[in-house]
Design an enzyme around this catalytic site. Structure first.
Site, PDB file in Angstrom:
ATOM      1  N   GLN A 186      -3.137  39.785  28.138  1.00 35.85           N
ATOM      2  CA  GLN A 186      -4.062  40.888  27.855  1.00 35.85           C
ATOM      3  C   GLN A 186      -4.130  41.186  26.353  1.00 35.85           C
ATOM      4  OE1 GLN A 186      -4.537  44.267  30.558  1.00 35.85           O
ATOM      5  NE2 GLN A 186      -2.628  43.610  31.525  1.00 35.85           N
ATOM      6  N   LYS A 238      -2.242  61.017  26.259  1.00 36.24           N
ATOM      7  CA  LYS A 238      -1.476  61.323  27.470  1.00 36.24           C
ATOM      8  C   LYS A 238      -0.038  61.692  27.110  1.00 36.24           C
ATOM      9  CE  LYS A 238       0.292  58.203  30.162  1.00 36.24           C
ATOM     10  NZ  LYS A 238       1.709  58.668  30.223  1.00 36.24           N
ATOM     11  N   ASP A 239       0.549  60.989  26.149  1.00 33.07           N
ATOM     12  CA  ASP A 239       1.889  61.310  25.667  1.00 33.07           C
ATOM     13  C   ASP A 239       1.771  62.208  24.432  1.00 33.07           C
ATOM     14  OD1 ASP A 239       3.541  59.551  27.486  1.00 33.07           O
ATOM     15  OD2 ASP A 239       2.203  58.062  26.622  1.00 33.07           O
ATOM     16  N   SER A 266      -1.393  55.263  33.621  1.00 36.99           N
ATOM     17  CA  SER A 266       0.018  55.212  33.247  1.00 36.99           C
ATOM     18  C   SER A 266       0.643  53.991  33.881  1.00 36.99           C
ATOM     19  CB  SER A 266       0.745  56.478  33.736  1.00 36.99           C
ATOM     20  OG  SER A 266       2.142  56.341  33.629  1.00 36.99           O
ATOM     21  N   SER A 267       1.574  53.382  33.184  1.00 38.59           N
ATOM     22  CA  SER A 267       2.288  52.238  33.749  1.00 38.59           C
ATOM     23  C   SER A 267       3.032  52.633  35.016  1.00 38.59           C
ATOM     24  CB  SER A 267       3.271  51.674  32.722  1.00 38.59           C
ATOM     25  OG  SER A 267       2.588  51.241  31.564  1.00 38.59           O
ATOM     26  N   ARG A 268       3.428  53.898  35.114  1.00 43.94           N
ATOM     27  CA  ARG A 268       4.183  54.354  36.284  1.00 43.94           C
ATOM     28  C   ARG A 268       3.303  54.531  37.521  1.00 43.94           C
ATOM     29  NH1 ARG A 268       7.232  56.976  32.023  1.00 43.94           N
ATOM     30  NH2 ARG A 268       9.477  56.559  32.295  1.00 43.94           N
ATOM     31  N   PHE A 289       0.761  46.784  30.591  1.00 45.22           N
ATOM     32  CA  PHE A 289      -0.479  47.248  29.994  1.00 45.22           C
ATOM     33  C   PHE A 289      -1.528  47.669  31.022  1.00 45.22           C
ATOM     34  CE2 PHE A 289       0.289  44.335  26.074  1.00 45.22           C
ATOM     35  CZ  PHE A 289       1.209  45.243  25.593  1.00 45.22           C
ATOM     36  N   HIS A 290      -2.277  48.689  30.629  1.00 47.15           N
ATOM     37  CA  HIS A 290      -3.462  49.134  31.353  1.00 47.15           C
ATOM     38  C   HIS A 290      -4.534  49.445  30.318  1.00 47.15           C
ATOM     39  CE1 HIS A 290      -2.232  53.154  30.132  1.00 47.15           C
ATOM     40  NE2 HIS A 290      -1.067  52.977  30.739  1.00 47.15           N
ATOM     41  N   GLU A 291      -5.660  49.971  30.770  1.00 53.63           N
ATOM     42  CA  GLU A 291      -6.787  50.182  29.866  1.00 53.63           C
ATOM     43  C   GLU A 291      -6.446  51.144  28.729  1.00 53.63           C
ATOM     44  OE1 GLU A 291     -10.366  49.805  28.022  1.00 53.63           O
ATOM     45  OE2 GLU A 291      -9.510  48.546  29.609  1.00 53.63           O
ATOM     46  N   GLY A 292      -5.524  52.066  28.975  1.00 53.99           N
ATOM     47  CA  GLY A 292      -5.117  52.961  27.898  1.00 53.99           C
ATOM     48  C   GLY A 292      -4.507  52.199  26.738  1.00 53.99           C
ATOM     49  N   HIS A 293      -3.583  51.277  27.022  1.00 54.36           N
ATOM     50  CA  HIS A 293      -2.998  50.439  25.969  1.00 54.36           C
ATOM     51  C   HIS A 293      -4.077  49.614  25.268  1.00 54.36           C
ATOM     52  CE1 HIS A 293       0.542  50.784  28.792  1.00 54.36           C
ATOM     53  NE2 HIS A 293       1.114  51.142  27.657  1.00 54.36           N
ATOM     54  N   MET A 328       5.710  50.056  25.694  1.00 48.61           N
ATOM     55  CA  MET A 328       6.781  49.559  26.561  1.00 48.61           C
ATOM     56  C   MET A 328       6.222  48.559  27.572  1.00 48.61           C
ATOM     57  SD  MET A 328       9.589  52.556  27.098  1.00 48.61           S
ATOM     58  CE  MET A 328       8.701  53.502  28.321  1.00 48.61           C
ATOM     59  N   GLN A 334      15.838  55.921  25.360  1.00 47.96           N
ATOM     60  CA  GLN A 334      14.999  57.078  25.654  1.00 47.96           C
ATOM     61  C   GLN A 334      14.987  57.407  27.148  1.00 47.96           C
ATOM     62  OE1 GLN A 334      11.363  55.146  24.013  1.00 47.96           O
ATOM     63  NE2 GLN A 334      10.316  55.960  25.825  1.00 47.96           N
ATOM     64  N   ASP A 338       1.731  38.728  31.751  1.00 46.19           N
ATOM     65  CA  ASP A 338       0.420  39.365  31.863  1.00 46.19           C
ATOM     66  C   ASP A 338       0.115  40.199  30.627  1.00 46.19           C
ATOM     67  OD1 ASP A 338      -1.971  40.063  33.547  1.00 46.19           O
ATOM     68  OD2 ASP A 338      -1.151  42.077  33.249  1.00 46.19           O
ATOM     69  N   ASP A 339       1.129  40.894  30.104  1.00 43.76           N
ATOM     70  CA  ASP A 339       0.932  41.687  28.880  1.00 43.76           C
ATOM     71  C   ASP A 339       0.500  40.794  27.716  1.00 43.76           C
ATOM     72  OD1 ASP A 339       1.639  44.010  30.158  1.00 43.76           O
ATOM     73  OD2 ASP A 339       3.696  44.038  29.404  1.00 43.76           O
TER      74      ASP A 339
END
Length: 282
Positions: free
Chosen positions: A81, A149-150, A185-187, A33-37, A30, A61, A77-78
């Site tokens: 990256q 994480k999910d 997390s993006s949140r 992005f962060h390092e997890g993505h 969604m 959802q 930015d996404d």
């Protein structure tokens, strides 16, 4: 890197790639992005001829009153990256393209969606499984990549793939954490500085449970009480759930006899965070 917006266009492009004998890795996201993505993208890059990332904040959802409108978005930015991570194609459809007028078909996975986030977010996983099914049909990937994480989401998707005999592999990769243990997390960007500091209690409570199991504790009620007590010492935390589950079925455990999933969901202000830890017996 090519950015494709229309479902029909991504479908044609992927059909052509398949005919050429290319392997396709899909990273559904969604955005924000962060390092997890990025860890998912890099793994997909290492294992496939073509890497496709979807960026779509999926409206179905999110329940009424949830954070769809305020969910972090930064498409430019996404894209930058993703290109740096070696992504070949990005799929960025509009909601109208995915759910056109007259849309009325949804995908439901039962039982495994009943607890955890499924209990506190009714309809959430129907939205997840519907969009994932559409992405799988359009892209026809050989592999799709998800983060731990999910965990419930990945378990639901694995169930979907197995039950519908879909021809692809689901790859689950470890949660990427900040230096203080908070799951990326993006949140997280929505947390105030005080909430961000308070959120460290999530991983601390999971690690406490892991340490107690390693020391020989097998009483699930006691372990759950200890997790709740630790989280409740943080005044900014409001518990949604704490759970000890079977990693396959996600059903609550009455006693610990093998591997288990410790899972939590906690609100800090308006932001709901989830985390989990897979724990094995020593």
């Amino acid at each position: 890197m090519q950015n494709i917006h229309e479902p029909s266009a991504i479908g044609r492009r992927c059909e052509s790639l398949r005919r050429e004998g290319k392997t396709i890795g899909l990273v559904p996201t969604m955005g924000a992005f962060h390092e997890g993505h990025l860890s998912l993208m890099r793994r997909a890059r290492a294992e496939n001829d073509v890497v496709i990332v979807s960026i779509f904040v999926n409206p179905i959802q999110f329940a009424r009153g949830e954070d769809f409108d305020s969910y972090p978005r930064d498409l430019q930015d996404d894209l930058a990256q993703a290109e740096r991570a070696g992504v070949d194609l990005v799929f960025t459809p509009s909601a109208e393209a995915i759910y056109p007028d007259g849309f009325q078909t949804y995908v439901d996975v039962t039982e495994i969606t009943d607890g955890l986030c499924g209990a506190s977010r009714p309809g959430h996983f129907r939205g997840v499984t519907t969009i994932v099914t559409k992405l799988f049909n359009l892209v026809r990937p050989h592999r799709a990549y998800f983060g731990q994480k999910d965990y419930q989401q990945s378990a639901v998707v694995r169930r979907l793939v197995d039950d519908l005999n879909l021809d692809l592999e689901i790859v689950l990769l470890p949660t990427i954490r900040e230096a203080d243990g908070l799951a990326m997390s993006s949140r997280n960007v929505r947390l105030t500085p005080e909430e961000r500091q308070a959120a460290c209690v999530l991983y601390a409570s999971l690690r406490l449970t892991e340490e107690r199991v390693e020391a020989g504790e097998r009483n699930t009620k006691l372990l759950l009480d200890e997790m709740r007590t630790m989280i409740e010492t943080e005044p900014l935390a409001r518990i949604d759930y704490v759970a000890l589950c079977d990693p396959e079925t996600l059903k609550p455990l009455d006693q610990i006899e093998g591997p288990m999933l410790a899972a939590i969901a906690v609100r800090f202000g308006e932001t709901r965070l989830i985390d989990n830890l897979l724990i094995t017996l020593p």
